[in-house]
Design a protein around this motif. Structure first.
Motif, mmCIF file in Angstrom:
data_model
loop_
_atom_site.group_PDB
_atom_site.id
_atom_site.type_symbol
_atom_site.label_atom_id
_atom_site.label_comp_id
_atom_site.label_asym_id
_atom_site.label_seq_id
_atom_site.Cartn_x
_atom_site.Cartn_y
_atom_site.Cartn_z
ATOM 1 N N ARG A 1 3.244 7.000 -11.465
ATOM 2 C CA ARG A 1 1.982 6.325 -11.164
ATOM 3 C C ARG A 1 0.903 6.766 -12.141
ATOM 4 N N GLY A 2 0.073 5.813 -12.520
ATOM 5 C CA GLY A 2 -1.079 6.136 -13.343
ATOM 6 C C GLY A 2 -2.242 6.590 -12.480
ATOM 7 N N LEU B 1 -0.604 2.510 -5.207
ATOM 8 C CA LEU B 1 -1.087 2.349 -6.578
ATOM 9 C C LEU B 1 -0.185 1.449 -7.431
ATOM 10 N N LYS B 2 0.771 0.790 -6.787
ATOM 11 C CA LYS B 2 1.605 -0.184 -7.491
ATOM 12 C C LYS B 2 1.170 -1.585 -7.078
ATOM 13 N N PRO B 3 1.273 -2.562 -7.968
ATOM 14 C CA PRO B 3 0.760 -3.901 -7.654
ATOM 15 C C PRO B 3 1.584 -4.620 -6.589
ATOM 16 N N GLU C 1 2.029 2.991 2.212
ATOM 17 C CA GLU C 1 0.784 3.089 1.445
ATOM 18 C C GLU C 1 -0.010 4.313 1.897
ATOM 19 N N ASN C 2 -0.713 4.917 0.944
ATOM 20 C CA ASN C 2 -1.493 6.128 1.226
ATOM 21 C C ASN C 2 -2.971 5.880 1.443
ATOM 22 N N TYR C 3 -3.465 4.723 1.011
ATOM 23 C CA TYR C 3 -4.897 4.460 1.078
ATOM 24 C C TYR C 3 -5.152 3.242 1.959
ATOM 25 N N ALA C 4 -6.050 3.418 2.942
ATOM 26 C CA ALA C 4 -6.266 2.375 3.951
ATOM 27 C C ALA C 4 -6.775 1.072 3.325
ATOM 28 N N GLN C 5 -7.714 1.163 2.385
ATOM 29 C CA GLN C 5 -8.258 -0.049 1.781
ATOM 30 C C GLN C 5 -7.193 -0.788 0.981
#
Length: 275
Positions: A265-266, A44-46, A66-70
């Protein structure tokens, strides 16, 4: 898209470099000379933040989680191939194909079923075969962009026994899954991982023992004996922002630090791949 399309804010970069320097110093203070891998958890960070640490930290920060595959796939397309990506989120079967095609995917640290391991192995094999048969692979085999290989695997163990947590149960289930992964041709059993109980993490210091860390170490030793390996040949991946120093004292080979480096994180709905 290339990294040249990303702008790095000097003030943000300076803050990130300062924070990672502090974390590295704290790791070194408790590691007793051991080489402990720092995975900067950038979910969730750029991508701009990742590029700043890659280009301006000394030495460059190479390992990012990273936690999200996409999100991982998008960032891997955008950022340099020198980055070593770690997928550390809950793995769904549908993620395996896209993850297997990321050339610089260093590890998947959340394998908890044979089905997921077998799918990841199958798709990685298909991807590697497609590369070897391609006549346009000159960039893939260049020194700065080496040929992809096996994916490193951490088996996730539910050391706390919490129903809400993913992971294998300690004991027979963990041993069985480790045997399966060790036999798969396109995966490499790197070690074991746990995300322990939050209350134990908050209470952990370098001077106190954490039951989750002790459990994972015991499981590692059992797996090593089962596979005929020395315990040191299998990693322990444990410890996050709250408890990484205590995890290192307990023998962790890898720590995953996010908010301490990047800040709070937002909401996921407001996250941007680049800014």
């Amino acid at each position: 898209m290339t990294d040249t399309d990303l702008k790095i804010d000097p003030q943000r970069a300076a803050a990130l470099v300062s924070q990672i320097k502090t974390v590295r110093e704290r790791i070194a203070a408790v590691a007793n000379g051991r080489d402990v891998r720092l995975v900067a958890v950038s979910k969730l960070k750029p991508a701009n933040d990742i590029l700043a640490l890659l280009q301006q930290a000394s030495p460059p920060q190479l390992h990012f989680g990273e936690n999200y595959a996409q999100e991982l796939s998008q960032k891997a397309e955008l950022l340099p191939r020198s980055i070593q990506w770690h997928f550390i989120g809950g793995l769904q079967s549908g993620h395996c194909k896209s993850l297997a095609k990321i050339p610089n995917l260093f590890s998947v640290s959340s394998i908890d079923t044979e089905k997921k391991a077998q799918l990841l192995d199958r798709y990685r094999g298909e991807y590697l075969s497609s590369l070897s048969s391609s006549s346009s692979s000159t960039t893939i085999t260049s020194p700065s962009s080496p040929l992809p290989g096996k994916i490193n695997i951490h088996i996730q163990v539910n050391t706390s026994g919490e129903p809400s947590k993913s992971g294998c149960a300690p004991g027979a289930a963990t041993l069985s899954l480790c045997r399966t992964v060790a036999a798969l041709p396109n995966l490499h059993l790197l070690g074991l991982m746990t995300i322990g109980a939050i209350a134990r993490s908050v209470a952990t210091t370098p001077e106190t023992e954490n039951e989750d860390f002790l459990c994972l170490r015991e499981q590692r030793d059992l797996v090593a004996a089962e596979l005929g390996l020395a315990p040191e040949e299998l990693e322990l991946s444990m410890g996050m922002s709250e408890d990484y120093e205590g995890a290192i004292v307990a023998g962790s080979s890898e720590v995953r630090v996010g908010s301490t480096l990047f800040g709070a994180r937002g909401p996921k709905s407001e996250a941007k791949i680049k800014v």
